[in-house]
Design an enzyme around this catalytic site. Structure first.
Site, PDB file in Angstrom:
ATOM      1  N   LYS A  92      -0.590  -1.838   4.122  1.00  0.00           N
ATOM      2  CA  LYS A  92      -1.757  -0.965   4.000  1.00  0.00           C
ATOM      3  C   LYS A  92      -3.049  -1.708   3.665  1.00  0.00           C
ATOM      4  O   LYS A  92      -4.098  -1.063   3.523  1.00  0.00           O
ATOM      5  CB  LYS A  92      -1.486   0.148   2.994  1.00  0.00           C
ATOM      6  CG  LYS A  92      -0.447   1.139   3.474  1.00  0.00           C
ATOM      7  CD  LYS A  92      -0.240   2.263   2.484  1.00  0.00           C
ATOM      8  CE  LYS A  92       0.803   3.259   2.979  1.00  0.00           C
ATOM      9  NZ  LYS A  92       2.156   2.658   3.149  1.00  0.00           N
ATOM     10  N   LYS A 137      -0.293   2.403  -5.782  1.00  0.00           N
ATOM     11  CA  LYS A 137       0.773   2.209  -4.798  1.00  0.00           C
ATOM     12  C   LYS A 137       0.811   0.760  -4.325  1.00  0.00           C
ATOM     13  O   LYS A 137      -0.214   0.069  -4.315  1.00  0.00           O
ATOM     14  CB  LYS A 137       0.569   3.135  -3.595  1.00  0.00           C
ATOM     15  CG  LYS A 137      -0.683   2.849  -2.785  1.00  0.00           C
ATOM     16  CD  LYS A 137      -0.806   3.766  -1.563  1.00  0.00           C
ATOM     17  CE  LYS A 137      -1.178   5.170  -1.941  1.00  0.00           C
ATOM     18  NZ  LYS A 137      -1.471   6.006  -0.747  1.00  0.00           N
ATOM     19  N   SER A 144       7.067   6.736  -0.094  1.00  0.00           N
ATOM     20  CA  SER A 144       6.340   6.777  -1.376  1.00  0.00           C
ATOM     21  C   SER A 144       7.039   5.992  -2.480  1.00  0.00           C
ATOM     22  O   SER A 144       6.821   6.256  -3.661  1.00  0.00           O
ATOM     23  CB  SER A 144       6.113   8.228  -1.834  1.00  0.00           C
ATOM     24  OG  SER A 144       5.309   8.914  -0.905  1.00  0.00           O
ATOM     25  N   GLN A 175      -6.306   4.426  -5.794  1.00  0.00           N
ATOM     26  CA  GLN A 175      -7.087   5.437  -5.076  1.00  0.00           C
ATOM     27  C   GLN A 175      -7.208   6.696  -5.925  1.00  0.00           C
ATOM     28  O   GLN A 175      -6.290   7.010  -6.697  1.00  0.00           O
ATOM     29  CB  GLN A 175      -6.401   5.808  -3.749  1.00  0.00           C
ATOM     30  CG  GLN A 175      -6.288   4.684  -2.751  1.00  0.00           C
ATOM     31  CD  GLN A 175      -5.461   5.068  -1.538  1.00  0.00           C
ATOM     32  OE1 GLN A 175      -4.483   5.815  -1.660  1.00  0.00           O
ATOM     33  NE2 GLN A 175      -5.826   4.569  -0.374  1.00  0.00           N
ATOM     34  N   PRO A 176      -8.297   7.442  -5.785  1.00  0.00           N
ATOM     35  CA  PRO A 176      -8.354   8.751  -6.448  1.00  0.00           C
ATOM     36  C   PRO A 176      -7.345   9.696  -5.819  1.00  0.00           C
ATOM     37  O   PRO A 176      -7.053   9.600  -4.620  1.00  0.00           O
ATOM     38  CB  PRO A 176      -9.786   9.224  -6.174  1.00  0.00           C
ATOM     39  CG  PRO A 176     -10.188   8.505  -4.921  1.00  0.00           C
ATOM     40  CD  PRO A 176      -9.497   7.168  -4.968  1.00  0.00           C
ATOM     41  N   ARG A 220       6.378  20.470   7.384  1.00  0.00           N
ATOM     42  CA  ARG A 220       5.512  20.267   8.539  1.00  0.00           C
ATOM     43  C   ARG A 220       5.283  21.599   9.241  1.00  0.00           C
ATOM     44  O   ARG A 220       6.206  22.377   9.438  1.00  0.00           O
ATOM     45  CB  ARG A 220       6.140  19.262   9.510  1.00  0.00           C
ATOM     46  CG  ARG A 220       6.563  17.963   8.856  1.00  0.00           C
ATOM     47  CD  ARG A 220       7.205  17.017   9.851  1.00  0.00           C
ATOM     48  NE  ARG A 220       7.868  15.912   9.176  1.00  0.00           N
ATOM     49  CZ  ARG A 220       8.332  14.830   9.795  1.00  0.00           C
ATOM     50  NH1 ARG A 220       8.201  14.726  11.111  1.00  0.00           N
ATOM     51  NH2 ARG A 220       8.926  13.880   9.119  1.00  0.00           N
ATOM     52  N   ARG A 254       0.109   7.189  14.860  1.00  0.00           N
ATOM     53  CA  ARG A 254      -0.118   8.429  14.118  1.00  0.00           C
ATOM     54  C   ARG A 254      -1.110   8.123  13.007  1.00  0.00           C
ATOM     55  O   ARG A 254      -0.974   7.123  12.300  1.00  0.00           O
ATOM     56  CB  ARG A 254       1.179   8.947  13.502  1.00  0.00           C
ATOM     57  CG  ARG A 254       1.088  10.400  13.012  1.00  0.00           C
ATOM     58  CD  ARG A 254       2.273  10.783  12.165  1.00  0.00           C
ATOM     59  NE  ARG A 254       2.117  10.310  10.797  1.00  0.00           N
ATOM     60  CZ  ARG A 254       3.080   9.711  10.091  1.00  0.00           C
ATOM     61  NH1 ARG A 254       4.268   9.483  10.632  1.00  0.00           N
ATOM     62  NH2 ARG A 254       2.863   9.315   8.854  1.00  0.00           N
ATOM     63  N   GLU A 269      -3.744   7.167   5.741  1.00  0.00           N
ATOM     64  CA  GLU A 269      -2.989   6.018   6.230  1.00  0.00           C
ATOM     65  C   GLU A 269      -2.785   6.158   7.729  1.00  0.00           C
ATOM     66  O   GLU A 269      -3.061   7.202   8.315  1.00  0.00           O
ATOM     67  CB  GLU A 269      -1.651   5.873   5.513  1.00  0.00           C
ATOM     68  CG  GLU A 269      -0.665   6.994   5.760  1.00  0.00           C
ATOM     69  CD  GLU A 269       0.659   6.765   5.051  1.00  0.00           C
ATOM     70  OE1 GLU A 269       0.706   5.950   4.105  1.00  0.00           O
ATOM     71  OE2 GLU A 269       1.650   7.381   5.459  1.00  0.00           O
ATOM     72  N   GLU A 271       0.163   5.017  10.916  1.00  0.00           N
ATOM     73  CA  GLU A 271       1.490   4.516  11.259  1.00  0.00           C
ATOM     74  C   GLU A 271       1.434   4.091  12.719  1.00  0.00           C
ATOM     75  O   GLU A 271       1.337   4.931  13.611  1.00  0.00           O
ATOM     76  CB  GLU A 271       2.558   5.585  11.050  1.00  0.00           C
ATOM     77  CG  GLU A 271       2.741   6.038   9.620  1.00  0.00           C
ATOM     78  CD  GLU A 271       3.470   5.027   8.747  1.00  0.00           C
ATOM     79  OE1 GLU A 271       3.958   4.015   9.294  1.00  0.00           O
ATOM     80  OE2 GLU A 271       3.550   5.249   7.523  1.00  0.00           O
TER      81      GLU A 271
END
Length: 304
Positions: A92, A137, A144, A175-176, A220, A254, A269, A271
């Site tokens: 990342k 992270k 995760s 990150q917030p 989803r 993605r 993010e 992918e």
């Protein structure tokens, strides 16, 4: 006849919901498609016209071996996507690269394994006074793992977690926690050759109590990304190809987008190596991907 290897791994094949429609698309196009485990030493990769990386999700725990496998297969046949995409896209730190090209991302602070975290965290909190919570992270991970939420008063716990990640050799992101994800969710957009295909809404994965929701189908739902979300997502893919020096757009990718507090989309993010592409949410998406593969095969054969 074209022979295509669809790459997965033994532990995760059962949750690759994209595989059945891909196999059906190959059948309709008279393509001889095999589901193959990337780490199976018995496979003759040179026997395949092309090898399509799909769901080798255990590669995160075996990165050196996976990258060596990518290099090996790339030398033998048409590997999609190419090894440079895997190496860059599975870390990342790519967020820093696309942000440098003007792509809006979640405000992020990046720490190397040898960076002293106290000053970085203090500066982050000073710059994000409107965020009650923040996320720490590792830059490399899946499902995760190693991702935790902290409240502003939990700096000592956050520092301990950062140091633990660094001790493992990880780069770290702070990150917030953008609370719009709790209500609006994230929009996951799928593209083939820089052409938007479809999108879904996915609910928040990281809970306040530290638990993580696995992104199973019930999390989803269909969602049509609006023009602004599509433009931001596409800008991330275009920037990625520029960073990597690719002659062609990414075959597939993605991009996961959330909204800031003013409603503007930004990248959470991407992918681009082995993404779940949510193919069951659009009837012709698997067929469109395989047709894209056929075009890449034609180009590969011309270049031989």
């Amino acid at each position: 006849m074209i022979k295509l290897a669809l790459i997965t791994d033994k532990p995760n094949l059962h949750i690759d919901y994209d595989m059945p429609p891909l196999l059906e698309a190959c059948k309709q196009l008279s393509i001889n498609a095999d589901v193959c485990f990337w780490d199976d030493p018995s496979v003759d990769w040179a026997a395949y016209t092309a090898v399509l990386i799909r769901s080798p999700w255990d590669c995160i725990e075996n990165l050196d071996e996976f990258f060596a496998w990518c290099d090996k297969v790339h030398a033998l046949t048409c590997l999609l996507n190419v090894p440079s995409v895997a190496r860059w896209g599975l870390n990342k730190l790519y967020l820093k690269d696309i942000a440098a090209r003007g792509v809006p991302i979640i405000p992020s602070v990046f720490l190397a394994p040898d960076d002293a975290p106290e000053g970085y965290l203090a500066d982050f909190l000073d710059a994000n006074t409107d965020s009650h919570e923040f996320v720490v992270k590792p830059t490399i991970g899946s499902y995760s793992r190693g991702v935790k939420r902290f409240v502003r008063g939990g700096s000592q716990a956050a520092l301990a977690h950062i140091r633990a990640l660094q001790k493992r050799g990880s780069h770290v992101i702070i990150q917030p926690y953008i609370t719009t994800i709790d209500t609006y969710g994230e929009t996951d957009l799928t593209f083939f050759d820089n052409t938007f295909s479809h999108s879904i809404r996915k609910g928040a994965m990281l809970m306040a109590d530290g638990t993580v929701n696995v992104p199973t189908p019930e999390f989803r739902q269909p969602r049509e990304a609006d023009a602004e979300e599509q433009a931001v997502a596409l800008s991330a893919l275009v920037a990625s190809a520029e960073v990597l020096g690719l002659e062609l757009p990414l075959l597939y990718g993605r991009v996961d987008v959330i909204r800031d507090y003013d409603g503007r989309p930004m990248i959470m993010e991407m992918e681009i190596c082995e993404p779940s592409l949510n193919l069951p949410f659009r009837a012709d998406s698997a067929m469109n991907l395989i047709k894209g593969v056929l075009k890449r095969i034609d180009r590969h054969l011309v270049d031989l």
